[in-house]
Design a protein around this motif. Structure first.
Motif, mmCIF file in Angstrom:
data_model
loop_
_atom_site.group_PDB
_atom_site.id
_atom_site.type_symbol
_atom_site.label_atom_id
_atom_site.label_comp_id
_atom_site.label_asym_id
_atom_site.label_seq_id
_atom_site.Cartn_x
_atom_site.Cartn_y
_atom_site.Cartn_z
ATOM 1 N N ALA A 49 -3.692 0.276 5.511
ATOM 2 C CA ALA A 49 -4.041 0.219 4.084
ATOM 3 C C ALA A 49 -3.205 1.188 3.257
ATOM 4 N N GLY A 50 -3.107 2.433 3.701
ATOM 5 C CA GLY A 50 -2.351 3.429 2.944
ATOM 6 C C GLY A 50 -0.891 3.065 2.793
ATOM 7 N N ALA A 51 -0.298 2.581 3.874
ATOM 8 C CA ALA A 51 1.117 2.209 3.833
ATOM 9 C C ALA A 51 1.351 1.033 2.900
ATOM 10 N N TRP A 52 0.415 0.052 2.890
ATOM 11 C CA TRP A 52 0.554 -1.099 1.999
ATOM 12 C C TRP A 52 0.452 -0.669 0.542
ATOM 13 N N ILE A 53 -0.489 0.209 0.226
ATOM 14 C CA ILE A 53 -0.654 0.675 -1.155
ATOM 15 C C ILE A 53 0.619 1.369 -1.632
ATOM 16 N N LYS A 54 1.206 2.202 -0.784
ATOM 17 C CA LYS A 54 2.454 2.882 -1.147
ATOM 18 C C LYS A 54 3.566 1.863 -1.390
ATOM 19 N N TYR A 55 3.602 0.811 -0.584
ATOM 20 C CA TYR A 55 4.624 -0.222 -0.743
ATOM 21 C C TYR A 55 4.450 -0.958 -2.065
ATOM 22 N N PHE A 83 5.680 0.976 -5.043
ATOM 23 C CA PHE A 83 7.091 1.353 -4.971
ATOM 24 C C PHE A 83 7.294 2.782 -4.477
ATOM 25 N N LEU A 84 6.338 3.298 -3.703
ATOM 26 C CA LEU A 84 6.464 4.630 -3.128
ATOM 27 C C LEU A 84 7.004 4.562 -1.703
ATOM 28 N N LYS A 85 7.170 3.338 -1.198
ATOM 29 C CA LYS A 85 7.659 3.133 0.160
ATOM 30 C C LYS A 85 8.550 1.893 0.135
ATOM 31 N N LYS A 86 9.700 1.964 0.795
ATOM 32 C CA LYS A 86 10.666 0.879 0.723
ATOM 33 C C LYS A 86 10.309 -0.325 1.573
ATOM 34 N N ASP A 87 9.537 -0.115 2.650
ATOM 35 C CA ASP A 87 9.175 -1.241 3.495
ATOM 36 C C ASP A 87 7.677 -1.216 3.776
ATOM 37 N N HIS A 88 7.162 -2.357 4.224
ATOM 38 C CA HIS A 88 5.728 -2.451 4.492
ATOM 39 C C HIS A 88 5.489 -2.685 5.982
ATOM 40 N N PRO A 89 4.282 -2.426 6.454
ATOM 41 C CA PRO A 89 3.986 -2.646 7.870
ATOM 42 C C PRO A 89 4.044 -4.133 8.200
#
Length: 233
Positions: free
Chosen positions: A101-107, A110-116
C-alpha cells in the motif's frame, strides 16, 4: 520499467460488458443531471428526466448483477497470469500485495518512479473501488427519495425527513454527482498511469505482452510477448 502482461482473464467478457454499461449509464446520468439542475432548455426537461430515471435503474441493477457475478465468475487475481479464482477473492488486497500500500501511494503521488508488481489493481485502487457499489446504492436511494412515484413511500419518505426535507435531499443527490465525476477522473488516472494497455483490455479485450507473474511463487517467472517475437516462461 517492464510491466506485467495484460491477459483477458483479468477482465472476463461479462465484466467488460458491465463496465461498458456503467460508463454509458454514468455519462448519461451526469449529463441529464446537469440538465435537470440547470433547466436551460425547457423542452428537453421531460426527456432528461426520463433518461435520468431509466439509467438510474440501469446503473443500480448493473451494480447488483456485477456484485452477484463476482461470486460465480472467475478472473485472474493479478496481471501476468491466466490462472483464475472467483472474482470476489480479488476485491481485497491479497497476501502477496497487501504490504504494498505505501509503495503504491508513493507511486501515485510521483514520489516513486516504479510500482510494485503483483495484483491487477494497486492496493489503493482496490480499496477505493469497494466504495463504488455503496455510492451507487446511496445515489439510487436518494434519487428514489426525489422521484414522484416513490418519494411518499415510507422507506424513502423517512430518509427525506431525516435529512431535513426534499431540498436537503436534492442537494445531497446533486453533490454526490460530483463525487462520481471525481471518481471517474481519478479512476482514469489510476488505470492508465502506466499506459493505455489496461484500458484497451477492459474496453476492447485487447491483450498486451509483458512480464509473467506466478501467484504461487509471488514472483516474476518470465516474459510473454504474446507471440510477436521471442518469449520465454
Amino acid at each position: 520499467m517492464a510491466h506485467l502482461a495484460h491477459y483477458r482473464e483479468a477482465h472476463p467478457l461479462a465484466f467488460v460488458i458491465t463496465h461498458w454499461i456503467n460508463l454509458v449509464a454514468m455519462i448519461l446520468l451526469i449529463v441529464t443531471g446537469f440538465c435537470i439542475h440547470f433547466p436551460f432548455w425547457p423542452y428537453f426537461m421531460g426527456i432528461a428526466r426520463g433518461v435520468h430515471v431509466f439509467f438510474g435503474f440501469v446503473l443500480f441493477i448493473n451494480c447488483v448483477v456485477r456484485v452477484v457475478m463476482a461470486f460465480f465468475v472467475k478472473s485472474a487475481p493479478t496481471g501476468g497470469t491466466r490462472e483464475q479464482v472467483l472474482d470476489y477473492k480479488t476485491w481485497l488486497p491479497q497476501a502477496d500485495n497487501r504490504h504494498q500500500a505505501g509503495a503504491w501511494i508513493k507511486y501515485y503521488l510521483f514520489l516513486k518512479k516504479d510500482h510494485p508488481l503483483g495484483a491487477k489493481l494497486g492496493v489503493p485502487q482496490k480499496i477505493s473501488y469497494l466504495a463504488i457499489p455503496v455510492l451507487i446504492v446511496v445515489m439510487f436511494y436518494t434519487g428514489l427519495c426525489l422521484w414522484a412515484p416513490t418519494m411518499n413511500v415510507g422507506f424513502f419518505e423517512a430518509g427525506t425527513n431525516l435529512v431535513g426535507g426534499l431540498m436537503s435531499m436534492r442537494i445531497i443527490h446533486y453533490f454526490m454527482m460530483y463525487v462520481f465525476i471525481c471518481f471517474m477522473l481519478i479512476h482514469m488516472y489510476l488505470a492508465n498511469i502506466e499506459g493505455i494497455s489496461p484500458t484497451l483490455l477492459m474496453f476492447f479485450h485487447k491483450e498486451h505482452g509483458g512480464l509473467v507473474y506466478s501467484p504461487e511463487k509471488h514472483n516474476i517467472v518470465g516474459e510473454d510477448d504474446l507471440g510477436h517475437g521471442a518469449s520465454h516462461k
